[in-house]
Design a protein around this motif. Structure first.
Motif, PDB file in Angstrom:
ATOM      1  N   ALA A 146     -25.675 -81.591 -68.394  1.00 16.32           N
ATOM      2  CA  ALA A 146     -26.591 -81.731 -69.524  1.00 16.32           C
ATOM      3  C   ALA A 146     -27.976 -82.103 -69.017  1.00 16.32           C
ATOM      4  CB  ALA A 146     -26.090 -82.803 -70.468  1.00 16.32           C
ATOM      5  N   VAL A 169     -34.697 -78.339 -56.173  1.00 15.33           N
ATOM      6  CA  VAL A 169     -34.746 -79.358 -57.234  1.00 15.33           C
ATOM      7  C   VAL A 169     -33.374 -80.037 -57.277  1.00 15.33           C
ATOM      8  CG1 VAL A 169     -35.089 -79.822 -59.701  1.00 15.33           C
ATOM      9  CG2 VAL A 169     -36.429 -78.036 -58.578  1.00 15.33           C
ATOM     10  N   THR A 172     -35.181 -73.231 -62.583  1.00 15.06           N
ATOM     11  CA  THR A 172     -34.555 -74.559 -62.640  1.00 15.06           C
ATOM     12  C   THR A 172     -34.094 -74.922 -64.054  1.00 15.06           C
ATOM     13  OG1 THR A 172     -34.836 -76.904 -62.159  1.00 15.06           O
ATOM     14  CG2 THR A 172     -36.805 -75.753 -62.873  1.00 15.06           C
ATOM     15  N   SER A 173     -32.996 -75.630 -64.105  1.00 11.60           N
ATOM     16  CA  SER A 173     -32.484 -76.094 -65.410  1.00 11.60           C
ATOM     17  C   SER A 173     -33.440 -77.100 -66.040  1.00 11.60           C
ATOM     18  CB  SER A 173     -31.101 -76.719 -65.250  1.00 11.60           C
ATOM     19  OG  SER A 173     -31.162 -77.885 -64.471  1.00 11.60           O
ATOM     20  N   PRO A 222     -29.777 -71.299 -64.274  1.00  7.09           N
ATOM     21  CA  PRO A 222     -28.958 -72.285 -64.979  1.00  7.09           C
ATOM     22  C   PRO A 222     -27.530 -71.839 -65.300  1.00  7.09           C
ATOM     23  CG  PRO A 222     -30.459 -71.257 -66.499  1.00  7.09           C
ATOM     24  CD  PRO A 222     -30.798 -70.702 -65.151  1.00  7.09           C
TER      25      PRO A 222
HETATM   26  N1  SAH Z   1     -30.927 -77.414 -58.602  1.00  4.70           N
HETATM   27  C1  SAH Z   1     -30.525 -77.536 -59.984  1.00  4.70           C
HETATM   28  C2  SAH Z   1     -30.174 -78.945 -60.384  1.00  4.70           C
HETATM   29  C3  SAH Z   1     -28.987 -79.522 -59.632  1.00  4.70           C
HETATM   30  S1  SAH Z   1     -28.536 -81.112 -60.213  1.00  4.70           S
HETATM   31  C4  SAH Z   1     -31.637 -76.969 -60.876  1.00  4.70           C
HETATM   32  O1  SAH Z   1     -32.757 -76.723 -60.416  1.00  4.70           O
HETATM   33  O2  SAH Z   1     -31.354 -76.731 -62.064  1.00  4.70           O
HETATM   34  C5  SAH Z   1     -27.317 -80.713 -61.424  1.00  4.70           C
HETATM   35  C6  SAH Z   1     -27.821 -81.022 -62.823  1.00  4.70           C
HETATM   36  O3  SAH Z   1     -28.592 -79.942 -63.328  1.00  4.70           O
HETATM   37  C7  SAH Z   1     -26.740 -81.208 -63.864  1.00  4.70           C
HETATM   38  O4  SAH Z   1     -26.144 -82.486 -63.825  1.00  4.70           O
HETATM   39  C8  SAH Z   1     -27.526 -81.005 -65.135  1.00  4.70           C
HETATM   40  O5  SAH Z   1     -28.316 -82.135 -65.419  1.00  4.70           O
HETATM   41  C9  SAH Z   1     -28.460 -79.885 -64.728  1.00  4.70           C
HETATM   42  N2  SAH Z   1     -27.957 -78.546 -65.122  1.00  4.70           N
HETATM   43  C10 SAH Z   1     -27.841 -77.476 -64.310  1.00  4.70           C
HETATM   44  N3  SAH Z   1     -27.419 -76.393 -65.003  1.00  4.70           N
HETATM   45  C11 SAH Z   1     -27.282 -76.790 -66.282  1.00  4.70           C
HETATM   46  C12 SAH Z   1     -26.896 -76.127 -67.496  1.00  4.70           C
HETATM   47  N4  SAH Z   1     -26.565 -74.835 -67.512  1.00  4.70           N
HETATM   48  N5  SAH Z   1     -26.880 -76.845 -68.646  1.00  4.70           N
HETATM   49  C13 SAH Z   1     -27.231 -78.157 -68.653  1.00  4.70           C
HETATM   50  N6  SAH Z   1     -27.597 -78.830 -67.537  1.00  4.70           N
HETATM   51  C14 SAH Z   1     -27.626 -78.159 -66.370  1.00  4.70           C
END
Ligand code: SAH
Length: 264
Positions: free
Chosen positions: A230, A100, A125-126, A20
């Motif tokens: 977010a 994801v 994943t986030s 993340p």
């Molecule tokens: N492949 C990524 C997601 C990509 S889509 C995963 O698995 O996390 C991008 C979205 O991920 C953003 O719009 C947000 O919703 C989320 N995201 C990714 N990193 C984030 C973070 N540090 N804080 C908050 N939301 C995050």
């Protein structure tokens, strides 16, 4: 400096999930792949600020922000493949997990089509780790035994909203700020309670991390100032975080009290 690739030798591509956004949540395999890379194509959601200390590879920013595609997806794939065909060991560093909402499957397909060897290293994943950064467990015994991860990139259909509202588990939404209004209103129409707790966790694991907690019925107003990136969480697990936070604060208070008594 990264070593020059041997002439005529084919390179390969490694898709790496960067987690993340903090180097602390890179996997051991990700750190090794970065260390061995000749070229790294990275996204803005990956822990790019720490790259220089993790690799001596050439660093290429192909970062995308919503609405501002710096390098198109097609061009990223062409760049990766061309670099590997030149003999480079290419890392494609992506935010979270490559599979994801990360278009990882498309990037693998374009390598396969070009005959370039490719492998994928999963990332944190986030969808799970950003709620956790705010103390929210996506599942909790006797509260929620399932979670559904949804893309908010496009509005959900009425049918999807009905199914989602009917599941009764935790709903996690990525890329959901732009469609937050639509989602909250749609879940209400589909019968979800207006006092269902909801959280918006902005910039997880980064400077300025912020959590907004409200209820489905008033989230659109409460989260009016929220921005990407977010993660949205809808479900009773949001209350678990609040209860745990209260507990953690009470423990800290007891510790302070004990320390002052022992000190006196
Ligand atoms: N492949 C990524 C997601 C990509 S889509 C995963 O698995 O996390 C991008 C979205 O991920 C953003 O719009 C947000 O919703 C989320 N995201 C990714 N990193 C984030 C973070 N540090 N804080 C908050 N939301 C995050």
């Amino acid at each position: 400096m990264a070593a020059e690739p041997a002439a005529g030798q084919a390179g390969h591509v490694t898709l790496v999930g960067g987690g993340p956004g903090t180097g602390e949540l890179l996997t051991v395999a990700a750190v090794k792949a970065l260390r061995d890379a000749d070229v790294v194509f990275y996204d803005r959601l990956a822990p790019y600020q720490e790259l220089a200390s993790l690799t001596s590879a050439e660093l290429v920013d192909v970062g995308k922000r919503p609405g501002h595609h710096k390098v198109s997806q097609g061009d990223i794939e062409k760049l990766m493949v061309a670099s590997a065909l030149e003999g480079n060991n290419v890392v494609r560093l992506k935010g979270g997990d490559p599979y994801v909402f990360g278009r990882g499957g498309e990037e693998v397909a374009s390598c396969v089509a070009a005959g370039v060897p490719v492998r994928v290293i999963s990332g944190v994943t986030s969808a799970v780790s950003v709620p956790a950064a705010a103390g929210i467990p996506v599942t909790h015994r006797e509260v929620s035994h399932m979670f559904t991860v949804v893309s908010g990139h496009a509005p959900l259909t009425e049918k999807e909203l009905t199914h989602l509202a009917g599941l009764g588990g935790t709903i996690v939404v990525l890329m959901g700020i732009g469609t937050l209004h639509h989602l909250a209103a749609g879940l209400r129409r589909a019968g979800m309670r207006s006092d269902m707790p909801m959280a918006v966790v902005e910039r997880g694991y980064r400077p300025g991390q912020k959590t907004t907690i409200a209820e489905l019925g008033n989230i659109a107003t409460a989260a009016a100032g929220c921005s990407n990136p977010a993660v949205l969480v809808i479900g009773e697990v949001v209350r678990v975080a609040e209860a745990n936070r209260g507990h953690a604060e009470a423990e800290a208070e007891l510790d302070r009290l004990a320390a002052s008594l022992l000190g006196s």
